[in-house]
Scaffold this motif. Structure first.
Motif, mmCIF file in Angstrom:
data_model
loop_
_atom_site.group_PDB
_atom_site.id
_atom_site.type_symbol
_atom_site.label_atom_id
_atom_site.label_comp_id
_atom_site.label_asym_id
_atom_site.label_seq_id
_atom_site.Cartn_x
_atom_site.Cartn_y
_atom_site.Cartn_z
ATOM 1 N N TRP A 1 42.907 62.312 40.630
ATOM 2 C CA TRP A 1 43.244 61.066 40.799
ATOM 3 C C TRP A 1 42.076 59.940 41.044
ATOM 4 C CZ3 TRP A 1 41.587 57.589 44.960
ATOM 5 C CH2 TRP A 1 42.335 56.307 44.826
ATOM 6 N N LYS A 2 40.940 60.306 41.803
ATOM 7 C CA LYS A 2 39.702 59.654 41.983
ATOM 8 C C LYS A 2 39.158 58.966 40.594
ATOM 9 C CE LYS A 2 36.665 57.590 44.580
ATOM 10 N NZ LYS A 2 36.146 56.494 44.045
ATOM 11 N N ASP A 3 39.112 60.366 39.696
ATOM 12 C CA ASP A 3 38.541 59.992 38.231
ATOM 13 C C ASP A 3 39.117 59.099 37.440
ATOM 14 O OD1 ASP A 3 36.529 60.936 36.184
ATOM 15 O OD2 ASP A 3 38.080 61.678 35.279
ATOM 16 N N ALA A 4 40.573 59.123 37.511
ATOM 17 C CA ALA A 4 41.172 58.327 36.788
ATOM 18 C C ALA A 4 41.286 57.077 37.292
ATOM 19 C CB ALA A 4 42.929 58.832 36.789
ATOM 20 N N PHE A 5 41.372 56.796 38.591
ATOM 21 C CA PHE A 5 41.316 55.591 39.327
ATOM 22 C C PHE A 5 39.867 54.760 39.079
ATOM 23 C CE2 PHE A 5 40.137 52.883 42.996
ATOM 24 C CZ PHE A 5 41.543 52.142 43.275
ATOM 25 N N ASP A 6 38.685 55.303 38.914
ATOM 26 C CA ASP A 6 37.456 54.909 38.856
ATOM 27 C C ASP A 6 37.389 54.623 37.349
ATOM 28 O OD1 ASP A 6 36.717 55.323 41.520
ATOM 29 O OD2 ASP A 6 35.664 57.048 40.800
ATOM 30 N N LYS A 7 38.370 54.868 36.446
ATOM 31 C CA LYS A 7 38.280 54.640 35.036
ATOM 32 C C LYS A 7 39.482 53.385 34.791
ATOM 33 C CE LYS A 7 36.658 59.021 33.445
ATOM 34 N NZ LYS A 7 36.996 60.237 32.647
ATOM 35 N N GLY A 8 39.964 53.123 35.910
ATOM 36 C CA GLY A 8 41.163 52.164 35.724
ATOM 37 C C GLY A 8 42.480 52.676 35.226
ATOM 38 N N LYS A 9 42.581 53.919 35.328
ATOM 39 C CA LYS A 9 43.995 54.586 34.620
ATOM 40 C C LYS A 9 44.950 55.169 35.726
ATOM 41 C CE LYS A 9 41.201 55.620 30.346
ATOM 42 N NZ LYS A 9 41.378 56.522 29.146
ATOM 43 N N ALA A 10 44.547 54.972 36.907
ATOM 44 C CA ALA A 10 45.489 55.553 37.993
ATOM 45 C C ALA A 10 45.239 54.273 39.065
ATOM 46 C CB ALA A 10 44.938 56.531 38.781
ATOM 47 N N GLY A 11 46.484 54.433 39.979
ATOM 48 C CA GLY A 11 46.602 53.381 40.825
ATOM 49 C C GLY A 11 47.039 53.850 42.060
ATOM 50 N N LYS B 1 43.794 61.132 54.000
ATOM 51 C CA LYS B 1 42.513 60.374 53.796
ATOM 52 C C LYS B 1 42.696 59.116 54.048
ATOM 53 C CE LYS B 1 38.455 60.554 51.344
ATOM 54 N NZ LYS B 1 37.467 61.216 50.468
ATOM 55 N N VAL B 2 41.955 58.190 54.484
ATOM 56 C CA VAL B 2 42.109 56.971 54.421
ATOM 57 C C VAL B 2 40.949 56.105 53.781
ATOM 58 C CG1 VAL B 2 42.596 54.673 55.735
ATOM 59 C CG2 VAL B 2 43.627 56.820 56.397
ATOM 60 N N GLU B 3 41.152 55.249 52.635
ATOM 61 C CA GLU B 3 39.898 54.655 52.166
ATOM 62 C C GLU B 3 40.254 53.369 51.865
ATOM 63 O OE1 GLU B 3 37.766 57.861 49.028
ATOM 64 O OE2 GLU B 3 39.894 57.330 48.389
ATOM 65 N N GLN B 4 39.032 52.412 51.907
ATOM 66 C CA GLN B 4 39.131 51.095 51.380
ATOM 67 C C GLN B 4 38.509 50.951 49.887
ATOM 68 O OE1 GLN B 4 40.623 48.784 53.620
ATOM 69 N NE2 GLN B 4 40.358 47.368 52.111
ATOM 70 N N TYR B 5 39.387 50.065 49.288
ATOM 71 C CA TYR B 5 38.786 49.998 47.957
ATOM 72 C C TYR B 5 38.878 48.382 47.544
ATOM 73 C CZ TYR B 5 39.091 54.563 46.709
ATOM 74 O OH TYR B 5 38.793 56.082 46.553
ATOM 75 N N GLU B 6 37.883 47.719 47.341
ATOM 76 C CA GLU B 6 37.966 46.300 46.876
ATOM 77 C C GLU B 6 39.011 45.846 46.246
ATOM 78 O OE1 GLU B 6 34.926 43.171 44.489
ATOM 79 O OE2 GLU B 6 33.966 44.733 45.953
ATOM 80 N N ASN B 7 39.466 46.576 45.018
ATOM 81 C CA ASN B 7 40.534 46.413 44.165
ATOM 82 C C ASN B 7 41.784 46.733 44.577
ATOM 83 O OD1 ASN B 7 39.912 48.896 43.560
ATOM 84 N ND2 ASN B 7 40.070 48.667 41.187
#
Length: 138
Positions: free
Chosen positions: A102-112, A36-42
């Motif tokens: 991963w997505k849940d942790a990423f959205d909470k700022g706990k994964a990169g 999958k390819v995604e674009q994130y602002e941060n």
């Protein structure tokens, strides 16, 4: 499909691409599969990959051999440095479990996302399986 080389900066990673990459010496047939390819602002462009054809060993269980890693998120820059040539298009394996975690942790700022080479991450995972991981956080 024309041959794509890693130095061709016109490359766009796409779901289902299998790439040869700078694999560890004992895993020459290992491949990276774009999930999958995604674009994130941060984080910019995030390429979710699976790695197949591994030979990760576990010193605690000699019968165990890790052959695949189902989900790893990479920066485009790190993945560009890891891949060598496009191999072929393949069916994308199910990666939903790892992605949701991963997505849940990423959205909470706990994964990169990984910003080092694929082989470095595979080495680290194998080392962690064998030796454990000691956090250096206080």
């Amino acid at each position: 499909m024309e041959k794509m080389e890693k130095d061709d900066y016109k490359i766009t990673f796409k779901k289902g691409q299998a790439w040869k990459y700078h694999a560890r010496g004992n895993e020459p047939e290992s491949r990276v599969i774009v999930l999958k390819v995604e674009q994130y602002e941060n984080a910019g462009e995030v390429i979710h990959i699976s790695v197949v054809g591994l030979s990760m060993k576990n010193k605690h269980d000699s019968s165990w051999l890790g052959k695949d890693i189902s989900h790893m998120p990479f920066s485009k820059e790190a993945l560009m440095k890891s891949v060598i040539t496009f191999d072929k298009m393949v069916e994308v394996p199910d990666f939903s479990e790892g992605y949701v975690i991963w997505k849940d942790a990423f959205d909470k700022g706990k994964a990169g996302v990984y910003s080092v080479s694929v082989s470095e991450v595979v080495d680290f995972m194998e080392q962690t399986i064998n030796d454990g991981y000691e956090s250096h956080e206080e």
